[in-house]
Design a protein around this motif. Structure first.
Motif, PDB file in Angstrom:
ATOM      1  N   LEU A  50       0.809  -1.219   0.000  1.00  0.00           N
ATOM      2  CA  LEU A  50       0.000   0.000   0.000  1.00  0.00           C
ATOM      3  C   LEU A  50       0.843   1.269   0.000  1.00  0.00           C
ATOM      4  CD1 LEU A  50      -2.935  -0.954   2.411  1.00  0.00           C
ATOM      5  CD2 LEU A  50      -2.740  -1.257  -0.062  1.00  0.00           C
ATOM      6  N   GLY A  51       2.165   1.104  -0.040  1.00  0.00           N
ATOM      7  CA  GLY A  51       3.054   2.238  -0.226  1.00  0.00           C
ATOM      8  C   GLY A  51       3.257   3.123   0.991  1.00  0.00           C
ATOM      9  N   TYR A  52       3.898   4.255   0.760  1.00  0.00           N
ATOM     10  CA  TYR A  52       4.249   5.234   1.798  1.00  0.00           C
ATOM     11  C   TYR A  52       4.518   6.544   1.081  1.00  0.00           C
ATOM     12  CZ  TYR A  52       8.800   4.226  -0.185  1.00  0.00           C
ATOM     13  OH  TYR A  52       9.828   4.054  -1.098  1.00  0.00           O
ATOM     14  N   ARG A  53       4.694   7.611   1.837  1.00  0.00           N
ATOM     15  CA  ARG A  53       5.132   8.862   1.208  1.00  0.00           C
ATOM     16  C   ARG A  53       6.143   9.550   2.102  1.00  0.00           C
ATOM     17  NH1 ARG A  53       0.378  11.150   3.578  1.00  0.00           N
ATOM     18  NH2 ARG A  53       0.831  13.176   4.545  1.00  0.00           N
ATOM     19  N   ILE A  54       7.050  10.283   1.492  1.00  0.00           N
ATOM     20  CA  ILE A  54       8.076  11.024   2.229  1.00  0.00           C
ATOM     21  C   ILE A  54       7.542  12.421   2.530  1.00  0.00           C
ATOM     22  CG2 ILE A  54      10.423  11.936   2.171  1.00  0.00           C
ATOM     23  CD1 ILE A  54      10.242   8.875   2.300  1.00  0.00           C
ATOM     24  N   GLU A  55       7.427  12.742   3.809  1.00  0.00           N
ATOM     25  CA  GLU A  55       6.986  14.056   4.257  1.00  0.00           C
ATOM     26  C   GLU A  55       8.220  14.841   4.720  1.00  0.00           C
ATOM     27  OE1 GLU A  55       5.385  17.187   4.645  1.00  0.00           O
ATOM     28  OE2 GLU A  55       3.761  15.717   4.437  1.00  0.00           O
ATOM     29  N   ALA A  56       8.615  15.828   3.928  1.00  0.00           N
ATOM     30  CA  ALA A  56       9.844  16.556   4.241  1.00  0.00           C
ATOM     31  C   ALA A  56       9.732  17.365   5.528  1.00  0.00           C
ATOM     32  CB  ALA A  56      10.225  17.459   3.076  1.00  0.00           C
ATOM     33  N   GLY A  57       8.555  17.909   5.798  1.00  0.00           N
ATOM     34  CA  GLY A  57       8.387  18.669   7.047  1.00  0.00           C
ATOM     35  C   GLY A  57       9.330  19.848   7.147  1.00  0.00           C
ATOM     36  N   GLY A  58       9.574  20.285   8.387  1.00  0.00           N
ATOM     37  CA  GLY A  58      10.466  21.416   8.590  1.00  0.00           C
ATOM     38  C   GLY A  58      11.743  21.057   9.286  1.00  0.00           C
ATOM     39  N   THR A  59      11.940  19.743   9.574  1.00  0.00           N
ATOM     40  CA  THR A  59      13.142  19.334  10.288  1.00  0.00           C
ATOM     41  C   THR A  59      14.167  18.674   9.366  1.00  0.00           C
ATOM     42  OG1 THR A  59      12.157  17.170  10.834  1.00  0.00           O
ATOM     43  CG2 THR A  59      11.864  18.963  12.413  1.00  0.00           C
ATOM     44  N   LEU A  60      13.910  18.720   8.076  1.00  0.00           N
ATOM     45  CA  LEU A  60      14.830  18.106   7.119  1.00  0.00           C
ATOM     46  C   LEU A  60      15.765  19.143   6.493  1.00  0.00           C
ATOM     47  CD1 LEU A  60      15.087  15.149   6.304  1.00  0.00           C
ATOM     48  CD2 LEU A  60      13.776  15.671   4.247  1.00  0.00           C
TER      49      LEU A  60
END
Length: 331
Positions: free
Chosen positions: A321-331
């Protein structure tokens, strides 16, 4: 169709005693001789005998109950999965029987035996690595199973989840592409999924000619464990410019330790977690994370299990079912 389960009479026939003697030996071992007791338990183990604790249930062709084995009752991942499971089971009129094994293969084995003794119609397993006896019991029971949260390993019957290796690789690669060169992996619990994420981390690091560094902690994931590991990083690897954490609890703990020590995030150290929990998404800055579809995994796993209980064959052995990369503000 369910396979015929071994009975007391099957054990008695192989041991060469009466069914009553076998029953007495299993219920109260001290009532038979040590030699006979040893033989009874050896044959019961070899046959995969499951004690009957639910005669009223066993008298029916189906129990309308499924078993769910959970490694943790505190990890938010599994509360979301249970919610998804119940979205499928409640409309179908099925009861969910939960059993907690605290990431212990031996305890998982005993919990499975208990669930099977109630003649559950199927089982959802939270891990893909099992003891030989667990696998033998599943084979003997002959009921549908679904393993969740891991599509990287070969399943016993069927798997619903995502690829932990690929997800970790994608997140670490994103860190490297943002200029990070000293990335440390914070690993806790050290279960199969944590080790798979370490594999993905190492693949990305080594592919770019960098040096992998992993800090392990066998304790359950928590904010305090994350904070302690962050302290170790600053002490032992002061050149670190990024952390990839096995889950969001550890990442949030590491972030708060950075705040306490006036270490700026992400200017000095970038931090990324795994699973995309609510707490990380309301932080300021928002936590970078691999967002996984836990509720959808639970619902799909239960739906697949119910379909097979109704007699349908497996259409997909591995459902990613996959996943996604959430860059956010800590990357």
């Amino acid at each position: 169709m369910k396979k015929k389960r071994p009975t007391l009479q099957d054990i008695a026939d192989q041991v060469g005693v009466t069914k009553m003697t076998v029953s007495r030996g299993l219920r109260d071992p001290d009532t038979v001789s040590p030699t006979l007791r040893k033989r009874i338990f050896e044959v019961a183990e070899a046959l995969g005998y499951i004690p009957n604790r639910g005669p009223d249930i066993l008298s029916k062709s189906i129990s309308r109950a499924i078993g769910v084995l959970l490694p943790s009752l505190t990890n938010q991942v599994f509360s979301h999965i249970i919610k998804g499971i119940e979205k499928a089971t409640e409309p179908a009129g099925y009861h969910v029987m939960l059993s907690h094994y605290s990431y212990s293969p031996g305890l998982e084995e005993r919990c499975l035996a208990s669930l099977l003794s109630y003649n559950v119609d199927g089982v959802i397993l939270s891990d893909s690595q099992h003891t030989e006896r667990t696998l033998r019991m599943l084979e003997t029971a002959g009921i549908p199973t679904v393993e969740i949260l891991d599509t990287h390993s070969v399943p016993f019957h069927q798997a619903v989840g995502f690829d932990n290796v690929a997800a970790a690789y994608a997140m670490v690669k994103a860190m490297i592409e943002r200029g990070r060169r000293h990335i440390v992996y914070l690993a806790v619990r050290l279960d199969a999924r944590t080790l798979q994420r370490e594999k993905g981390y190492r693949q990305a690091i080594e592919e770019h000619g960098l040096t992998p560094v992993t800090l392990h902690n066998p304790q359950p994931s928590s904010y305090s464990v994350g904070a302690a590991l962050m302290g170790d990083v600053l002490e032992k690897y002061p050149e670190t410019d990024a952390l990839f954490c096995t889950n969001d609890d550890v990442a949030v703990g590491a972030y708060f330790e950075c705040l306490r020590r006036a270490v700026t995030v992400p200017e000095r150290i970038a931090i990324a977690g795994f699973h995309g929990h609510d707490v990380g998404q309301v932080m300021a800055p928002r936590l970078a994370s691999v967002v996984t579809p836990r509720e959808a995994i639970g619902e799909r796993a239960a739906s697949e299990l119910l379909n097979r209980i109704r007699g349908e064959s497996i259409r997909e052995t591995v459902i990613d079912l996959g996943y996604r990369i959430e860059a956010g503000g800590t990357l």
